[in-house]
Scaffold this motif. Structure first.
Motif, mmCIF file in Angstrom:
data_model
loop_
_atom_site.group_PDB
_atom_site.id
_atom_site.type_symbol
_atom_site.label_atom_id
_atom_site.label_comp_id
_atom_site.label_asym_id
_atom_site.label_seq_id
_atom_site.Cartn_x
_atom_site.Cartn_y
_atom_site.Cartn_z
ATOM 1 N N GLU A 140 1.315 13.786 -1.908
ATOM 2 C CA GLU A 140 1.128 13.590 -0.479
ATOM 3 C C GLU A 140 0.808 12.130 -0.178
ATOM 4 O OE1 GLU A 140 -1.886 16.226 0.771
ATOM 5 O OE2 GLU A 140 -0.664 18.035 0.503
ATOM 6 N N PHE A 141 1.042 11.776 1.030
ATOM 7 C CA PHE A 141 0.742 10.430 1.506
ATOM 8 C C PHE A 141 -0.751 10.316 1.767
ATOM 9 C CE2 PHE A 141 0.191 7.463 5.044
ATOM 10 C CZ PHE A 141 0.804 6.345 4.523
ATOM 11 N N THR A 142 -1.383 9.345 1.157
ATOM 12 C CA THR A 142 -2.815 9.153 1.370
ATOM 13 C C THR A 142 -3.073 7.789 2.006
ATOM 14 O OG1 THR A 142 -3.039 8.272 -0.871
ATOM 15 C CG2 THR A 142 -3.501 10.612 -0.559
ATOM 16 N N VAL A 151 11.961 13.422 1.244
ATOM 17 C CA VAL A 151 10.734 12.646 1.420
ATOM 18 C C VAL A 151 10.393 11.917 0.125
ATOM 19 C CG1 VAL A 151 8.284 12.731 2.003
ATOM 20 C CG2 VAL A 151 9.890 14.311 3.113
ATOM 21 N N ILE A 152 10.097 10.641 0.253
ATOM 22 C CA ILE A 152 9.754 9.816 -0.907
ATOM 23 C C ILE A 152 8.380 9.200 -0.681
ATOM 24 C CG2 ILE A 152 10.402 7.798 -2.283
ATOM 25 C CD1 ILE A 152 13.295 8.303 -1.389
ATOM 26 N N TYR A 153 7.530 9.300 -1.700
ATOM 27 C CA TYR A 153 6.203 8.676 -1.649
ATOM 28 C C TYR A 153 6.143 7.549 -2.670
ATOM 29 C CZ TYR A 153 4.878 13.019 0.711
ATOM 30 O OH TYR A 153 4.805 14.079 1.567
ATOM 31 N N GLY A 154 5.371 6.553 -2.392
ATOM 32 C CA GLY A 154 5.236 5.471 -3.345
ATOM 33 C C GLY A 154 4.147 4.510 -2.928
ATOM 34 N N VAL A 165 0.850 -1.195 0.000
ATOM 35 C CA VAL A 165 0.000 0.000 0.000
ATOM 36 C C VAL A 165 0.888 1.249 0.000
ATOM 37 C CG1 VAL A 165 -1.861 -1.232 1.164
ATOM 38 C CG2 VAL A 165 -0.195 0.030 2.517
ATOM 39 N N ASN A 166 0.260 2.405 0.110
ATOM 40 C CA ASN A 166 1.006 3.657 0.065
ATOM 41 C C ASN A 166 2.011 3.759 1.216
ATOM 42 O OD1 ASN A 166 -0.321 4.563 -2.215
ATOM 43 N ND2 ASN A 166 -1.906 5.652 -1.051
ATOM 44 N N VAL A 167 3.184 4.292 0.872
ATOM 45 C CA VAL A 167 4.232 4.485 1.884
ATOM 46 C C VAL A 167 4.809 5.884 1.749
ATOM 47 C CG1 VAL A 167 4.839 2.026 1.917
ATOM 48 C CG2 VAL A 167 6.065 3.581 0.387
ATOM 49 N N GLN A 178 6.758 1.931 -7.245
ATOM 50 C CA GLN A 178 5.870 2.920 -7.856
ATOM 51 C C GLN A 178 5.947 4.271 -7.136
ATOM 52 O OE1 GLN A 178 1.853 1.457 -8.658
ATOM 53 N NE2 GLN A 178 2.573 -0.647 -8.433
ATOM 54 N N PRO A 179 7.133 4.889 -7.113
ATOM 55 C CA PRO A 179 7.249 6.200 -6.457
ATOM 56 C C PRO A 179 6.412 7.253 -7.175
ATOM 57 C CG PRO A 179 9.249 5.670 -7.667
ATOM 58 C CD PRO A 179 8.405 4.438 -7.706
#
Length: 201
Positions: A197-199, A173-176, A163-165, A192-193
């Protein structure tokens, strides 16, 4: 007794005997069927007991602290407000409904990483942890992972999420969506970066 009376009496006897034969023919199969049905009726109380037993916790502990060691050295320490072990389940597991805090240690007893979550489950046979709900992991470099679900496969020595991280890394900051990492959380890869924002899913 007259001949007429004797004939009537014989007629009544024949009718009564025929009545008994019909009665026996109809009642015996019915009684046998009832007996067979009763004999084959499952013991519902026993079935219910064993069915319930699978969902009944065998052990419940409060404010527990569990230390896992390898070759006599502390490797993992787990703190949990509530620990419930379902050992009678088809797939035995331990539930931590009020969350956990986990510390991993290196050979010098230095803290390698920490993890906290508001809920977790440990599957005994698979040696698999599932942490859920506000999962936060930190490594010794100070990097912080936030996600809503994280798995730790102890057999494969692998940590992963699907899931989202969000990672506050040393490079920013890295989202994926998804992540894999070693057990120390030192070597990780975000799948999948994406920017943004983190959701929470």
């Amino acid at each position: 007794m007259s001949a007429q009376l004797l004939e009537n009496a014989n007629s009544i006897s024949v009718k009564f005997i025929n009545f008994l034969r019909v009665l026996v023919k109809r009642l015996v199969p019915a009684i046998a069927g009832a007996i067979l049905l009763f004999a084959c009726k499952p013991d519902t109380e026993a079935i219910q007991y064993f069915s319930d037993k699978k969902s009944i916790p065998g052990i419940t502990a409060y404010n527990s602290e569990v230390l896992y060691t390898e070759d006599g050295k502390a490797k993992i320490k787990v703190f949990a407000p509530v620990t419930i072990h379902y050992q009678f389940s088809e797939e035995p597991y331990t539930d931590f409904p009020e969350g956990i805090t986990v510390y991993t240690y290196d050979d010098t007893l230095g803290v390698e990483s920490t993890l906290s979550a508001k809920q977790a489950i440990f599957f005994d046979k698979k040696n698999l942890w599932q942490a859920k709900n506000n999962v936060v992991a930190k490594n010794r470099k100070g990097e912080v992972l936030n996600t809503e679900e994280l798995f730790w496969d102890q057999k494969k020595k692998l940590i992963y999420s699907n899931v989202n991280v969000k990672i506050n890394s040393v490079n920013g900051v890295i989202y994926g969506k998804g992540l894999t990492s070693d057990e120390t959380f030192d070597n990780w890869e975000v799948k999948q970066p994406y920017g943004g924002e983190f959701t929470v899913e």
